[in-house]
Write a protein that holds these residues in place. Structure first.
Motif, PDB file in Angstrom:
ATOM      1  N   VAL A 171       0.829  -1.139   0.167  1.00 42.16           N
ATOM      2  CA  VAL A 171       0.220   0.161   0.045  1.00 42.16           C
ATOM      3  C   VAL A 171       0.825   1.273   0.053  1.00 42.16           C
ATOM      4  N   ASP A 172       0.545   2.097  -0.917  1.00 42.17           N
ATOM      5  CA  ASP A 172       1.280   3.434  -0.928  1.00 42.17           C
ATOM      6  C   ASP A 172       0.657   4.396  -0.043  1.00 42.17           C
ATOM      7  N   LEU A 219      -1.846   9.304   2.332  1.00 42.88           N
ATOM      8  CA  LEU A 219      -1.920  10.469   2.989  1.00 42.88           C
ATOM      9  C   LEU A 219      -2.179  11.779   2.358  1.00 42.88           C
ATOM     10  N   ARG A 220      -1.511  12.045   1.256  1.00 41.81           N
ATOM     11  CA  ARG A 220      -1.765  13.319   0.629  1.00 41.81           C
ATOM     12  C   ARG A 220      -3.127  13.382   0.214  1.00 41.81           C
ATOM     13  N   THR A 277     -12.637  10.310   8.211  1.00 37.56           N
ATOM     14  CA  THR A 277     -11.184  10.207   7.650  1.00 37.56           C
ATOM     15  C   THR A 277     -10.810   8.852   7.412  1.00 37.56           C
ATOM     16  N   ARG A 278     -11.117   8.001   8.511  1.00 35.17           N
ATOM     17  CA  ARG A 278     -10.658   6.591   8.429  1.00 35.17           C
ATOM     18  C   ARG A 278     -11.715   6.030   7.276  1.00 35.17           C
ATOM     19  N   ARG A 279     -12.982   6.723   7.138  1.00 39.36           N
ATOM     20  CA  ARG A 279     -13.572   5.816   6.034  1.00 39.36           C
ATOM     21  C   ARG A 279     -13.108   6.005   4.662  1.00 39.36           C
ATOM     22  N   ARG A 280     -12.393   7.383   4.624  1.00 43.60           N
ATOM     23  CA  ARG A 280     -11.759   7.676   3.336  1.00 43.60           C
ATOM     24  C   ARG A 280     -10.648   6.823   3.229  1.00 43.60           C
ATOM     25  N   VAL A 323     -11.547   3.301   1.987  1.00 43.58           N
ATOM     26  CA  VAL A 323     -11.844   3.161   0.445  1.00 43.58           C
ATOM     27  C   VAL A 323     -10.477   3.117  -0.251  1.00 43.58           C
ATOM     28  N   LEU A 324      -9.387   3.910   0.046  1.00 48.65           N
ATOM     29  CA  LEU A 324      -8.268   4.034  -0.514  1.00 48.65           C
ATOM     30  C   LEU A 324      -7.404   2.523  -0.527  1.00 48.65           C
ATOM     31  N   LEU A 325      -7.638   2.148   0.770  1.00 50.72           N
ATOM     32  CA  LEU A 325      -6.950   0.859   1.062  1.00 50.72           C
ATOM     33  C   LEU A 325      -7.726  -0.324   0.220  1.00 50.72           C
ATOM     34  N   GLN A 326      -9.033  -0.153   0.099  1.00 57.86           N
ATOM     35  CA  GLN A 326      -9.900  -1.499  -0.525  1.00 57.86           C
ATOM     36  C   GLN A 326      -9.211  -1.255  -2.110  1.00 57.86           C
TER      37      GLN A 326
END
Lengths: 320, 557
Positions: free
Chosen positions: B315-316, B321-322, B392-395, B398-401
């Motif tokens: 994972v990037d 973060l950005r 924030t954690r929800r965003r 989705v990115l992690l998914q």
């Protein structure tokens, strides 16, 4: 009549007991409890200690028996989300909801009846068609959506009226009497307008139908033949007879308004029963949830009973 | 109309009854002003032994005092970083097993009674009483007792000489008055009306708590440490959207954790400005080594260290973060926040390397199929990612998914609304992977609760059941290191081992963008609480508005 009232009171009591029992068990089967909401830095051992201290570790049927005993002694319990007795929380919230619902109901009946009568007396005119379309649209709107839109439009985008709280939460206590009164009224407008618009639409539609049934009746034709003015015919003869079904509908509208107020209170941060119940459910505040359900049921049952009594008082056929 | 007149008059009279008498004269000079603070929720407690969440802590720290106060470095070893508060001075016993605190004779409770040494003893007894169940009690295990030498000297006795023994008593014990609460049976403190209307010795005094509506404090003008420079602070529970609107249009003055996706509006806003504060917490993706709800059955995916490492490397974290924080985010280095006094900037989470990550998954038997998703012995590489209601954690979830999808893993996001069900799942270990976070107090001993074997079970916070004897040993040594350097060295070795074991993917250090009115001079914000020096915040006279001129009037109850 007396036997009917006693029977209705008995039915009402059974309804309240059933609703209370269901709510008691449902909220306790949901994940979490009053001590789950606190900071994550509190260890499970401390939470367990508090649960034990307040009896939430006991089997649910035992908790129910204890709760019924407390209610029988007039104690509705303690609210852990508000750190105060449930009776105190309710004593503050119930009048606020009654104010909101009371003003909204009065305005809806007043406006709804007038619009309904005007529509019926001008049947198929542009006024009838246009207002019917508007009313149907309002009637179809979900209450939470309407509340959000009104809040957004008038409270946030145009900023003409406050869209949150019952009064200015920080400065109201320090305002001069007149400013405090204006502040109170300003905060009342948007939530009342939301509830009124939605309820008025239903009332107007029922009133229109009732009037349309009455207007072709023989006694109206007779009144016309006697040379009475159209105003007298409509308001003295037709309207009074068309009002009877409206009273029955009021009994149904009151619980709907109470239900609607839950969403409206949430959207407008109006600190009444709806907001109280919503926050209590979120915090798994068991005693407060159950108490709001009890009070809500009592309000609905009493509202229905009053509507029944009124119906009996004005319609001799029902009395028989 | 004639009928309406009496009604209108009654309504006006009613309104008059609910309003307050004329406000007192506004304060002159530097002191003065009203601060309105929208909060994400109401306080759950105001009585120090029970306080656990942020709003309650803020009010507790404003209304009550400690014996001494830690400075902004938050160094917890020794007493060098502490300044006197209720204790005017203190003397260590030659064997370091007791400290005698001399109470400032000027210190007064808000009801006018003097602060006495017996109050210190009472405070310790209440915090430490098992019947009270104070969440602070586990941090006081090294305190043996408190004795009263004379009315203004309290002696705190310790079981062992430890590096943090001064911190244990000075930071953890918030002093409460015996003459107010001493008559209440400890079992009834939780529900007592008196604990809801706290009387402290801090620079602000409690005025009013209308549950769900507001909590109001005013300056204690006769305070022994000098009156607070603001007249009044009002906390108003608000939903985030309302709070943001109030800040942006000047109706409110300070908001902790302004919505991160709207933080850029503060740069150009005429009423408020951003203040970025790094906190002591960090956020990570927990990977459960055991099957959900089980403490023994290995998880079909995460019990394999190679899989956990592969997912960590795949994972990037920088781009995520950005994406979420723009330029205010801070990448996590490991199981600690870089702002903590025990942090080690030389440690790093595994680097982003999708080639190595895919190879590691291949070697552990998870092979990609024609559809790009991986399987092992017919079982798809598919798991549920549980996330709380934090936007924030929800965003991030989705990115992690999406990032995991590129590695060949299917992720189902399980969004949990409300804190109770989320914490219940966490406590029961009923999850595959979870967006988790840890917000410790300044002491590194808090890390043990999350990452040591002793933190497993109801006394700790180790929901992942993570256990490694090497880590346990190093964390034990952290608690016995008498210099900050030694403490950091032990902590660093423990962190290195935890990073190698990859029980989690270290995502970001908690950073908040606080919003403050441009008319307020904010001083001395601390990472463990923005409110630490709020009594010294000022509003210059030329920037005051109507609400700043209320003065010291008290509202009608």
């Amino acid at each position: 009549m007396r036997r009917h009232i006693v029977a209705r009171l008995g039915q009402s009591l059974i309804v309240i007991i059933i609703v209370t029992t269901i709510s008691f068990f449902v909220i306790r089967t949901a994940p979490g409890d009053p001590f789950s909401y606190t900071s994550s830095t509190i260890t499970p051992a401390i939470r367990d200690h508090w649960r034990q201290q307040f009896g939430y570790d006991r089997p649910i049927p035992e908790q129910f028996i204890r709760y019924v005993g407390s209610v029988a002694r007039g104690q509705l319990g303690y609210s852990f989300t508000r750190r105060e007795a449930v009776s105190r929380a309710l004593a503050e919230a119930v009048p606020r909801t009654l104010l909101l619902v009371g003003v909204a109901l009065s305005l809806s009946v007043f406006l709804g009846v007038i619009v309904g009568v005007l529509q019926a007396t001008r049947r198929n005119s542009w006024l009838d068609r246009g207002s019917s379309a508007v009313l149907l649209t309002l009637y179809s709107l979900p209450d939470f959506w309407a509340a959000l839109m009104i809040s957004l439009l008038f409270g946030i985008w145009w900023k003409v009226l406050p869209a949150n709280y019952m009064v200015d939460p920080s400065l109201h206590d320090y305002m001069r009497p007149w400013d405090a009164f204006v502040d109170r009224v300003q905060h009342l407008i948007l939530p009342v307008a939301t509830l009124t618009l939605l309820t008025m639409a239903a009332i107007a539609r029922y009133q229109r139908s009732a009037m349309l049934e009455v207007l072709p009746a023989d006694y109206i034709r007779t009144a016309r033949a006697k040379g009475l003015s159209e105003r007298e015919i409509v308001w003295r003869h037709a309207f009074r007879n068309a009002l009877t079904p409206m009273v029955a509908i009021l009994g149904l509208l009151f619980p709907a308004l109470l239900g609607g107020s839950l969403f409206v209170e949430k959207v407008f941060s109006w600190p009444g029963m709806g907001l109280l119940a919503s926050e209590a459910i979120g915090g798994r505040d068991y005693d407060l949830v159950t108490a709001t359900v009890i009070i809500g049921s009592v309000m609905v049952v009493v509202g229905n009973l009053l509507a029944d009594l009124l119906h009996m008082a004005i319609d001799p056929r029902v009395r028989e | 109309m004639r009928r309406l007149r009496p009604l209108l008059a009654s309504v006006i009279a009613l309104a008059a009854c609910t309003s307050n008498e004329k406000a007192a004269t506004s304060s002159a000079g530097e002191a003065g002003g009203t601060l309105i603070i929208p909060t994400s929720g109401d306080a759950s407690d105001l009585f120090p032994p029970f306080v656990g969440e942020a709003v309650g802590r803020a009010i507790q720290d404003m209304v009550f005092d400690r014996l001494a106060e830690i400075d902004t470095t938050l160094t917890t070893v020794g007493d060098k970083t502490f300044t006197p508060h209720i204790a005017r001075s203190w003397t260590w016993a030659p064997d370091s097993l007791s400290i005698a605190f001399s109470i400032d004779p000027r210190a007064r409770w808000h009801d006018g009674k003097p602060v006495l040494a017996s109050d210190i003893r009472y405070t310790f007894n209440v915090f430490n009483d098992p019947k009270v169940g104070s969440p602070v009690a586990p941090t006081l295990t090294n305190l043996d007792s408190v004795t009263v030498r004379d009315s203004l000297t309290a002696v705190v006795w310790f079981k062992r000489h430890t590096p943090e023994q001064f911190y244990d008593v000075a930071y953890q014990l918030v002093i409460i008055p015996e003459h107010v609460y001493g008559s209440i049976p400890v079992e009834q403190l939780h529900t007592s009306e008196l604990t809801r209307n706290p009387i402290g010795s801090g620079r602000f005094r409690f005025v009013k708590w209308e549950a769900g509506k507001r909590i109001e404090l005013i300056a204690d003008t006769a305070n022994y440490r000098g009156r607070a420079k603001l007249d009044r602070v009002i906390f108003v529970p608000s939903d985030p959207a309302t709070a943001v609107a109030q800040i942006l249009n000047g109706q409110a003055d300070f908001m902790e954790a302004f919505l991160i996706d709207q933080a850029s509006k503060l740069d150009s806003n005429t009423f408020a400005r951003p203040i970025v504060i790094p906190l002591l917490g960090h956020v990570f993706l927990s990977m459960n080594r055991f099957a959900p709800k089980s403490k023994t059955t290995p998880h079909p995916i995460f019990s394999d260290l190679r899989v956990r490492r592969a997912l960590s490397m795949g994972v990037d974290r920088e781009s995520m973060l950005r994406n979420v924080f723009g330029n205010v985010g801070r990448l996590a280095h490991g199981p600690f926040a870089m702002n903590a006094s025990y942090a080690d900037s030389s440690l790093h989470a595994p680097p982003f390397d999708t080639v190595a990550a895919k190879a590691m998954l291949d070697s552990s038997g998870w092979r990609a199929g024609a559809d790009g998703f991986r399987k092992k012995n017919g079982r798809p590489l598919r798991f549920t990612l549980t996330v709380s209601s934090s936007p924030t954690r929800r965003r991030y979830s989705v990115l992690l998914q999406e990032q995991f999808r590129k590695l060949g893993a299917q992720v189902d996001i399980n969004q949990i609304d409300g804190q109770p069900p989320y914490l219940a799942l966490r406590a029961a270990g009923d999850f595959d992977a979870m967006m988790d976070g840890f917000s410790p107090d300044p002491s590194p001993s808090g890390i043990k609760q999350s990452w040591s074997t002793s933190g497993i079970g109801k006394a700790g916070q180790n929901a992942l059941l993570y256990s490694n004897p090497k880590v346990d040993a190093e964390l034990d040594s952290v608690g016995t290191a008498f210099t900050p350097l030694m403490m950091r060295q032990h902590a660093s070795r423990a962190f290195r081992q935890i990073i190698d074991d990859a029980p989690a993917i270290w995502l970001y250090d908690m950073v908040v963008v606080n919003a403050a009115s441009r008319r307020i001079n904010v001083t001395g914000m601390r990472s463990d609480g923005w409110w630490a020096n709020i009594a010294d915040w000022t509003i210059p006279p030329d920037k005051r508005i109507d609400r700043d001129r209320i003065g010291l009037a008290t509202p009608k109850s």
